[in-house]
Write a protein that holds these residues in place. Structure first.
Motif, PDB file in Angstrom:
ATOM      1  N   SER A 234       0.820  -1.220   0.000  1.00  0.00           N
ATOM      2  CA  SER A 234       0.000   0.000   0.000  1.00  0.00           C
ATOM      3  C   SER A 234       0.851   1.266   0.000  1.00  0.00           C
ATOM      4  CB  SER A 234      -0.914   0.034   1.228  1.00  0.00           C
ATOM      5  OG  SER A 234      -1.819  -1.025   1.176  1.00  0.00           O
ATOM      6  N   GLY A 235       2.116   1.111  -0.299  1.00  0.00           N
ATOM      7  CA  GLY A 235       3.034   2.257  -0.232  1.00  0.00           C
ATOM      8  C   GLY A 235       2.584   3.430  -1.089  1.00  0.00           C
ATOM      9  N   TRP A 236       2.085   3.114  -2.251  1.00  0.00           N
ATOM     10  CA  TRP A 236       1.671   4.186  -3.153  1.00  0.00           C
ATOM     11  C   TRP A 236       0.541   5.025  -2.541  1.00  0.00           C
ATOM     12  CZ3 TRP A 236       2.781   7.200  -6.980  1.00  0.00           C
ATOM     13  CH2 TRP A 236       1.751   7.898  -7.612  1.00  0.00           C
ATOM     14  N   THR A 240       0.921   8.982  -1.379  1.00  0.00           N
ATOM     15  CA  THR A 240       0.141  10.061  -1.985  1.00  0.00           C
ATOM     16  C   THR A 240      -0.689  10.775  -0.927  1.00  0.00           C
ATOM     17  OG1 THR A 240      -1.368   8.342  -2.741  1.00  0.00           O
ATOM     18  CG2 THR A 240       0.074   9.310  -4.383  1.00  0.00           C
ATOM     19  N   SER A 241      -1.170  10.034   0.067  1.00  0.00           N
ATOM     20  CA  SER A 241      -1.897  10.741   1.122  1.00  0.00           C
ATOM     21  C   SER A 241      -0.915  11.530   1.989  1.00  0.00           C
ATOM     22  CB  SER A 241      -2.731   9.779   1.963  1.00  0.00           C
ATOM     23  OG  SER A 241      -1.885   8.977   2.746  1.00  0.00           O
ATOM     24  N   GLU A 242       0.302  11.018   2.114  1.00  0.00           N
ATOM     25  CA  GLU A 242       1.327  11.727   2.874  1.00  0.00           C
ATOM     26  C   GLU A 242       1.636  13.072   2.216  1.00  0.00           C
ATOM     27  OE1 GLU A 242       5.885  10.724   4.289  1.00  0.00           O
ATOM     28  OE2 GLU A 242       4.553   9.087   3.792  1.00  0.00           O
ATOM     29  N   LEU A 243       1.632  13.061   0.868  1.00  0.00           N
ATOM     30  CA  LEU A 243       1.868  14.320   0.169  1.00  0.00           C
ATOM     31  C   LEU A 243       0.754  15.321   0.480  1.00  0.00           C
ATOM     32  CD1 LEU A 243       3.081  12.991  -3.282  1.00  0.00           C
ATOM     33  CD2 LEU A 243       4.431  14.196  -1.582  1.00  0.00           C
ATOM     34  N   GLY A 362       7.797  18.520  -2.280  1.00  0.00           N
ATOM     35  CA  GLY A 362       6.437  18.146  -1.892  1.00  0.00           C
ATOM     36  C   GLY A 362       5.482  18.061  -3.059  1.00  0.00           C
ATOM     37  N   GLY A 363       5.986  17.823  -4.255  1.00  0.00           N
ATOM     38  CA  GLY A 363       5.103  17.745  -5.425  1.00  0.00           C
ATOM     39  C   GLY A 363       5.260  18.977  -6.273  1.00  0.00           C
ATOM     40  N   THR A 364       5.712  18.800  -7.508  1.00  0.00           N
ATOM     41  CA  THR A 364       5.963  19.967  -8.361  1.00  0.00           C
ATOM     42  C   THR A 364       4.660  20.669  -8.712  1.00  0.00           C
ATOM     43  OG1 THR A 364       5.678  18.741 -10.415  1.00  0.00           O
ATOM     44  CG2 THR A 364       7.900  18.764  -9.459  1.00  0.00           C
ATOM     45  N   THR A 365       4.821  21.913  -9.099  1.00  0.00           N
ATOM     46  CA  THR A 365       3.684  22.703  -9.551  1.00  0.00           C
ATOM     47  C   THR A 365       2.877  21.957 -10.615  1.00  0.00           C
ATOM     48  OG1 THR A 365       4.851  24.748  -9.083  1.00  0.00           O
ATOM     49  CG2 THR A 365       3.115  24.869 -10.740  1.00  0.00           C
ATOM     50  N   GLU A 366       3.586  21.320 -11.533  1.00  0.00           N
ATOM     51  CA  GLU A 366       2.904  20.650 -12.639  1.00  0.00           C
ATOM     52  C   GLU A 366       2.051  19.484 -12.150  1.00  0.00           C
ATOM     53  OE1 GLU A 366       6.038  21.644 -12.518  1.00  0.00           O
ATOM     54  OE2 GLU A 366       5.944  23.220 -14.030  1.00  0.00           O
ATOM     55  N   ILE A 367       2.591  18.709 -11.226  1.00  0.00           N
ATOM     56  CA  ILE A 367       1.838  17.570 -10.698  1.00  0.00           C
ATOM     57  C   ILE A 367       0.653  18.051  -9.869  1.00  0.00           C
ATOM     58  CG2 ILE A 367       1.974  15.634  -9.073  1.00  0.00           C
ATOM     59  CD1 ILE A 367       3.300  15.024 -11.721  1.00  0.00           C
ATOM     60  N   LEU A 368       0.928  19.049  -9.028  1.00  0.00           N
ATOM     61  CA  LEU A 368      -0.141  19.600  -8.193  1.00  0.00           C
ATOM     62  C   LEU A 368      -1.307  20.102  -9.035  1.00  0.00           C
ATOM     63  CD1 LEU A 368       1.426  22.096  -5.690  1.00  0.00           C
ATOM     64  CD2 LEU A 368      -0.052  20.183  -5.159  1.00  0.00           C
ATOM     65  N   ARG A 369      -0.959  20.776 -10.126  1.00  0.00           N
ATOM     66  CA  ARG A 369      -2.003  21.352 -10.961  1.00  0.00           C
ATOM     67  C   ARG A 369      -2.832  20.267 -11.632  1.00  0.00           C
ATOM     68  NH1 ARG A 369       0.649  26.638 -13.805  1.00  0.00           N
ATOM     69  NH2 ARG A 369       0.145  28.043 -12.096  1.00  0.00           N
ATOM     70  N   SER A 370      -2.192  19.168 -11.959  1.00  0.00           N
ATOM     71  CA  SER A 370      -2.969  18.067 -12.517  1.00  0.00           C
ATOM     72  C   SER A 370      -3.940  17.518 -11.482  1.00  0.00           C
ATOM     73  CB  SER A 370      -2.043  16.935 -12.981  1.00  0.00           C
ATOM     74  OG  SER A 370      -1.359  17.332 -14.129  1.00  0.00           O
ATOM     75  N   VAL A 371      -3.439  17.358 -10.253  1.00  0.00           N
ATOM     76  CA  VAL A 371      -4.304  16.875  -9.174  1.00  0.00           C
ATOM     77  C   VAL A 371      -5.481  17.827  -8.988  1.00  0.00           C
ATOM     78  CG1 VAL A 371      -4.439  16.504  -6.665  1.00  0.00           C
ATOM     79  CG2 VAL A 371      -2.431  15.706  -7.935  1.00  0.00           C
TER      80      VAL A 371
END
Lengths: 378, 365
Positions: A234-236, A240-243, A362-371
């Motif tokens: 369940s690491g993934w 992701t919740s840790e982020l 803690g997650g790039t701008t690009e990844i965050l924006r996709s989320v």
């Protein structure tokens, strides 16, 4: 969207006043402020804060913490960051590891680590990135192999902040081979002692020459079964919740505030019209972003999971931290030198050199924006 | 949000949805006016929300008025809602002057404006007066004999030169040339009723309109980019377009919350720090979000029929009205600089202030 205006209770106001008073005494005028949560690693300061009850605030009392609300934590964190307090030693363990232990850890793990975290004495790094695995964490290659009583872990983690000073890190690794079409499966988090045999930590000099990043090479490092964090495989989901925990707090918009304050101290009351525009604009945006961030903390206390809101705050906040640096650079019209004897120009130099990291960690701008965009469309 | 305010917002949303469709807004551009909308607003008492009932208003507070303005902004409503109540109505009520039947406007002193009151003789040149030619009266402040007066100047006695903002909303120039005012048209201004206070209210009102328009811009852009297909999929699936959606949402939420906090803290009057910060932030948000939404929409956004243009043209106008973001940033910056470096963080970290114990809960209609 759940951004609601929120008022501080008298108890919250009192907490804030208490922290302010403490910091005024502890960090006298003229001290060199740290920029952001990773600005300076100072175990003594972390312990002093912990004595006040301001570390491990979200950890329940039965594990040595204080069982405080997200808003209380927010208020303490923003005072510390605004003052430029050296909180780098405990901050990641407090913000990220402690909630992960509370959510996914065993009772034994909680009892083992949480009291030390709350005491400001046990420090964690993050073990996610690898040379070939950045935003695409599912591609991690570090692998754990089953052995008697536990696992042996082999692989390389990079950009591991403060690994040379911290005690443990939670390593995302593969505990079973990649299955076709299920790349997120088979990943687990293992808590690795950074002083264990087989762990080799070498500095990766930061672009300003400082020692912050490390490469952590793991070669057949034994990790006992009881140091598996959460469910095997369940690491993934855990990561992701840790982020999400780390997204929207004051550490995402206050990193460069001390530069603004020291600029104002240097300029004094008689700022030009142009300088006043810069100051007012930044202050207006600070207020607005702070209110968004505070309202997320309040929503968390109310039991909701404002994932999209948190991503928006981190994105707008971290970009603002960088905008502030550029606005002050333009206003200051000076050549930058980190060795400058005056506080403001040397802080500004430090900020220019370190601020690119704000929109990466803690997650790039690009990844965050996709989320966030997926949440907006939902 | 208080229950009263939630109901107010819902009722107003229904009214605007029926009477202020994008088609209605386009149709109103020729004259800058929709009589049907204004009559319905007047019947519901909305223009006079925040003006005390005993003065002939609808009651309620500044936050109620701003909640209404946010709805009006969302619908790009062609109506002097803020001017009639939150600004002009407030000043008249405070000075004990009668509220006119029809719409009110207000002048806070544009560059080049002049106001002269000698006895009851009134001369003035007021420019960029919102719906000036449509209003019954224009509220202005005038000094006379060392005293400050609130003047309720009859529009019928003025020469009107029509002007427009970028959204074709009337912004007229009115000239009164030595007109005799009736007794009920001027009164001494009580303490607190001055140009600065009117400007603050105007800036808060425009920020609330901006917040409403931004919320709608965000919705429109999410909807459009989710429907519009290119390269075989909705354009919202492209990372570059997602960046626009996120930027718009951030700016809309940021402005919306700044306005809410400023409005809720106005008990009874808006504070300089709140309003300066809210208008500066909302003005900047308007610029950023309008640009991103047009980019995400492509050519359809550049057409008159499509709703986006009604909103973006208002955003481009409202950001400059009652003080641009640069103006408010400068004012705020000077204030903060005067207070000193160590007072900066306490100012920034002052958000919503707790309710005073004796806050009266007014009704609104």
């Amino acid at each position: 969207m759940q951004f609601a205006p929120t008022v501080l209770t008298p108890a919250e106001e009192a907490l804030r006043a208490e922290v302010r008073e403490f910091l005024a005494a502890e960090l006298p005028a003229g001290h060199r402020p740290a920029l952001g949560f990773a600005g300076r690693h100072d175990p003594e300061f972390s312990r002093t804060l912990a004595e006040r009850g301001w570390v491990g605030m979200a950890i329940p009392p039965r594990y040595g913490g204080h069982g405080r609300s997200a808003v209380d934590r927010f208020l303490v964190a923003e005072e510390l960051l605004a003052a430029g307090a050296p909180i780098g030693a405990h901050f990641v363990a407090d913000r990220q590891t402690a909630p992960a232990l509370l959510h996914f850890g065993t009772e034994e793990q909680r009892q083992r680590f949480l009291p030390g975290i709350a005491a400001g004495e046990v420090y964690f790094s993050l073990g996610m990135s690898e040379p070939d695995s950045g935003s695409d964490l599912a591609s991690v290659r570090t692998r754990a192999t089953r052995v008697e009583g536990g696992w042996t872990v082999t692989g390389t983690k990079v950009w591991t902040s403060e690994a040379h000073r911290n005690h443990f890190f939670a390593v995302l690794c593969r505990t079973s081979p990649v299955e076709e079409g299920r790349k997120h499966a088979g990943l687990s988090q293992l808590i690795v002692d950074l002083s264990a045999p087989g762990v080799r930590i070498s500095p990766i000099p930061y672009l300003d020459g400082s020692h912050h990043f490390n490469e952590v090479a793991l070669e057949d490092v034994f990790v006992p079964d009881d140091m598996v964090l959460g469910e095997l495989g369940s690491g993934w989901q855990q990561v992701t919740s840790e982020l999400a925990y780390e997204r929207s707090g004051p550490d995402r918009w206050l990193s460069t505030f001390p530069v603004l304050r020291e600029w104002l101290r240097e300029r004094g009351a008689a700022v030009s019209g142009e300088e006043a525009v810069v100051l007012g604009r930044l202050a207006a945006r600070f207020r607005a972003i702070r209110q968004l961030s505070l309202s997320v903390a309040r929503a968390l206390d109310g039991g909701s999971a404002p994932v999209v809101e948190a991503a928006l705050v981190k994105d707008v906040g971290t970009r603002f931290e960088q905008d502030l640096v550029e606005a002050l650079r333009e206003a200051a019209e000076t050549e930058l030198d980190q060795g400058s004897r005056s506080l403001f120009p040397s802080l500004l130099a430090e900020a220019v050199l370190t601020s690119p990291s704000y929109t990466l960690r803690g997650g790039t701008t690009e990844i965050l924006r996709s989320v966030a965009a997926k949440g907006l469309a939902a | 949000m208080s229950d009263d305010r939630t109901v107010l917002t819902e009722v107003a949303t229904g009214l605007f949805r029926d009477l202020c469709t994008p088609g209605d807004v386009v149709a109103a551009e020729a004259t800058g006016w929709s009589e049907r909308l204004w009559s319905a607003l007047t019947e519901s008492g909305f223009p006079l929300v925040s003006v005390p009932e005993e003065a002939g208003g609808s009651g309620g507070d500044v936050a109620d008025a701003c909640a209404l303005l946010t709805v009006a902004g969302r619908f790009a409503a062609p109506a002097p809602l803020a001017e009639t109540g939150l600004l002009g109505g407030w000043a008249l009520a405070a000075a004990g002057l009668e509220l006119p039947e029809g719409p009110l406007s207000v002048a806070v002193g544009a560059p080049g404006d002049a106001v002269e009151l000698a006895g009851r003789r009134f001369s003035a040149r007021l420019s960029r007066v919102p719906w000036g030619g449509r209003s019954d009266r224009v509220v202005a402040l005038a000094g006379s004999g060392g005293q400050r007066f609130v003047v309720s100047a009859p529009t019928a006695a003025a020469t009107v030169t029509n002007g427009r903002n970028l959204a074709a909303e009337p912004r007229d120039t009115l000239v009164w040339d030595d007109v005799g005012l009736p007794d009920d048209a001027f009164a001494p201004a009580p303490p607190g009723v001055d140009g600065a206070a009117l400007r603050l209210r105007g800036a808060l009102a425009r920020a609330a309109l901006i917040a409403g328009a931004l919320a709608r811009v965000a919705e429109l852009t999410v909807r459009y980019t989710g429907e519009r297909q290119q390269f075989g999929r909705p354009v919202a699936r492209f990372q570059a377009v997602q960046a626009h959606l996120v930027t718009i949402a951030e700016e809309a939420e940021l402005a919306g919350l700044a306005v809410s906090v400023a409005a809720l803290n106005a008990r009874p009057d808006p504070s300089f720090l709140d309003v300066a910060a809210a208008k500066a932030a909302a003005g900047e948000a308007a610029t950023i979000a309008a640009r991103a939404s047009h980019q995400a929409h492509g050519a359809i956004g550049m057409t008159k029929e499509y709703e986006l243009g009604q909103l973006s043209r208002r955003l481009w106008s409202w950001r400059d009205e009652f003080g641009s973001e640069r103006y408010w940033s400068r004012e705020l910056g000077h204030r903060l600089a005067a207070a000193g470096a160590d007072a900066l963080w306490p100012s920034i970290s002052t958000g919503l202030v707790s309710e005073p114990a004796s806050s009266p809960e007014g009704s609104f209609a």
